[in-house]
Design a protein around this motif. Sequence first.
Motif, PDB file in Angstrom:
ATOM      1  N   SER A  32       0.781  -1.361  -0.044  1.00 12.84           N
ATOM      2  CA  SER A  32       0.151   0.208   0.002  1.00 12.84           C
ATOM      3  C   SER A  32       0.789   1.263  -0.035  1.00 12.84           C
ATOM      4  O   SER A  32       0.189   2.512  -0.058  1.00 12.84           O
ATOM      5  N   MET A  33       2.102   1.211   0.163  1.00 16.17           N
ATOM      6  CA  MET A  33       2.875   2.512   0.058  1.00 16.17           C
ATOM      7  C   MET A  33       4.478   2.195  -0.371  1.00 16.17           C
ATOM      8  O   MET A  33       4.947   1.012  -0.416  1.00 16.17           O
ATOM      9  N   SER A  35       8.150   4.022  -0.168  1.00 18.62           N
ATOM     10  CA  SER A  35       9.103   5.218   0.522  1.00 18.62           C
ATOM     11  C   SER A  35      10.713   4.989   0.322  1.00 18.62           C
ATOM     12  O   SER A  35      11.182   3.914  -0.357  1.00 18.62           O
ATOM     13  N   ASP A  50       8.009   9.233   2.705  1.00 24.39           N
ATOM     14  CA  ASP A  50       7.223   8.543   2.065  1.00 24.39           C
ATOM     15  C   ASP A  50       6.883   9.309   0.676  1.00 24.39           C
ATOM     16  O   ASP A  50       7.014  10.304   0.546  1.00 24.39           O
ATOM     17  N   ALA A  52       4.363   9.175  -1.403  1.00 22.36           N
ATOM     18  CA  ALA A  52       3.241   9.425  -1.646  1.00 22.36           C
ATOM     19  C   ALA A  52       2.746  10.742  -2.554  1.00 22.36           C
ATOM     20  O   ALA A  52       1.906  10.789  -3.333  1.00 22.36           O
TER      21      ALA A  52
END
Length: 92
Positions: A32-33, A35, A50, A52
């Motif tokens: 889901s992420m 980094s 991060d 995002a």
Amino acid sequence: MDKLEMIPSIKQRFRNQLKPTIESIKYCQTTSMASVEIQYTNNPEIISVDLAYMGELVTDEDGNDKDIIPLFNPEVDIVDNATRLLGLDNYS
């Protein structure tokens, strides 16, 4: 979390632009992420950023801003995303 050490590739690409105190740069990803982890030789603390916030702007047929698509898709293979990170220009 999967991690991929990128320091050899980054040193090759950026040569003398990289701080000599940087010991490790890892691209990290879960389902889901995404980094980046940076570790310095003189500091045991790992700095995590991060990714995002990085994305590509999508416009509609009239040229109006429509959406932002994340630049790093956690569903894509970690090597593909790390390669995308390495391919960014100096400003990015």
